[in-house]
Scaffold this active site. Sequence first.
Site, PDB file in Angstrom:
ATOM      1  N   SER A  95     -76.830  14.293 -12.971  1.00 35.70           N
ATOM      2  CA  SER A  95     -77.355  13.758 -14.227  1.00 35.70           C
ATOM      3  C   SER A  95     -77.915  14.903 -15.051  1.00 35.70           C
ATOM      4  O   SER A  95     -78.234  15.978 -14.522  1.00 35.70           O
ATOM      5  CB  SER A  95     -78.465  12.751 -13.922  1.00 35.70           C
ATOM      6  OG  SER A  95     -79.194  12.414 -15.084  1.00 35.70           O
ATOM      7  N   TYR A 128     -86.434  10.306  -9.731  1.00 34.89           N
ATOM      8  CA  TYR A 128     -85.027  10.405 -10.098  1.00 34.89           C
ATOM      9  C   TYR A 128     -84.632  11.862 -10.345  1.00 34.89           C
ATOM     10  O   TYR A 128     -83.634  12.353  -9.803  1.00 34.89           O
ATOM     11  CB  TYR A 128     -84.776   9.567 -11.349  1.00 34.89           C
ATOM     12  CG  TYR A 128     -83.354   9.598 -11.865  1.00 34.89           C
ATOM     13  CD1 TYR A 128     -82.381   8.778 -11.320  1.00 34.89           C
ATOM     14  CD2 TYR A 128     -82.994  10.453 -12.905  1.00 34.89           C
ATOM     15  CE1 TYR A 128     -81.071   8.795 -11.798  1.00 34.89           C
ATOM     16  CE2 TYR A 128     -81.698  10.483 -13.388  1.00 34.89           C
ATOM     17  CZ  TYR A 128     -80.745   9.657 -12.836  1.00 34.89           C
ATOM     18  OH  TYR A 128     -79.458   9.693 -13.301  1.00 34.89           O
ATOM     19  N   LYS A 153     -82.063  14.291  -8.260  1.00 36.01           N
ATOM     20  CA  LYS A 153     -80.851  14.751  -8.943  1.00 36.01           C
ATOM     21  C   LYS A 153     -80.805  16.278  -9.019  1.00 36.01           C
ATOM     22  O   LYS A 153     -79.726  16.875  -8.955  1.00 36.01           O
ATOM     23  CB  LYS A 153     -80.753  14.138 -10.337  1.00 36.01           C
ATOM     24  CG  LYS A 153     -80.419  12.649 -10.339  1.00 36.01           C
ATOM     25  CD  LYS A 153     -79.002  12.391  -9.827  1.00 36.01           C
ATOM     26  CE  LYS A 153     -78.579  10.947 -10.082  1.00 36.01           C
ATOM     27  NZ  LYS A 153     -77.187  10.694  -9.621  1.00 36.01           N
TER      28      LYS A 153
END
Length: 234
Positions: free
Chosen positions: A159, A172, A176
């Site tokens: 991402s 998150y 990532k």
Amino acid sequence: ALALGSTLLTRSLRAARRLDFDGAVAIVTGGSRGLGLLIARQLVSEGARVTIAARDAGELDRAREDLAACGGNVRVVACDVGRREEAERLVSDTLTVHGRLDLLVNNAGVMKVGPIEHMAHEDFEEALAVHFWGPLHATLAALPAMRRQGGGRVVNISSIGGKIGVPHLVPYCVSKFALTGLSDSLRAELARKNILVTTVCPGMMRTGSPFNAWFKGRHREEFTWFTISDSLPV
């Protein structure tokens, strides 16, 4: 003449490295919805034999119906790739059925949105299990078969949050970033074995993310900013 020659050379190199998916065997984790389902649909349209994996058996059944309507040769496996034994079972079952594995797409994801004071240790553990350990487990399980058959491809869906830290998405982004580091590090090491590793770092996409994310803290406000970001043209 130099410019034309350079363009033609670039095109020929790209064509030589392009993977023909007709008859290829592929695994897509997180393939029951969103980006994973779109990837599986595209692979099916190009003639690949696809196995999609996710934790929700009901969503997998709906995805299988969707892909079957496109004429797809599709298997579904309900599993949690964050658990090593389940990721290994996903790969070994695919190899048992098809005898080879040409493409592994590590796409499974989870997203929790909210301020850091509302994030628990468990939120970080889950994000790392899905975004880092899952791809690592599946990749390590797939590599022996890819080496034996002379090559393959691993695609890791990271991402922009795996390159730039974003407030209210700390678990998150941490996970990532780990996936981006794993993927980039593996690329050079595996290239000599003709195993190509691609790191994909997309921004926000209109694949249903706001409705699949978990929101913490001031839920309405968190949902609002996240949805607005997801709707921007860029």
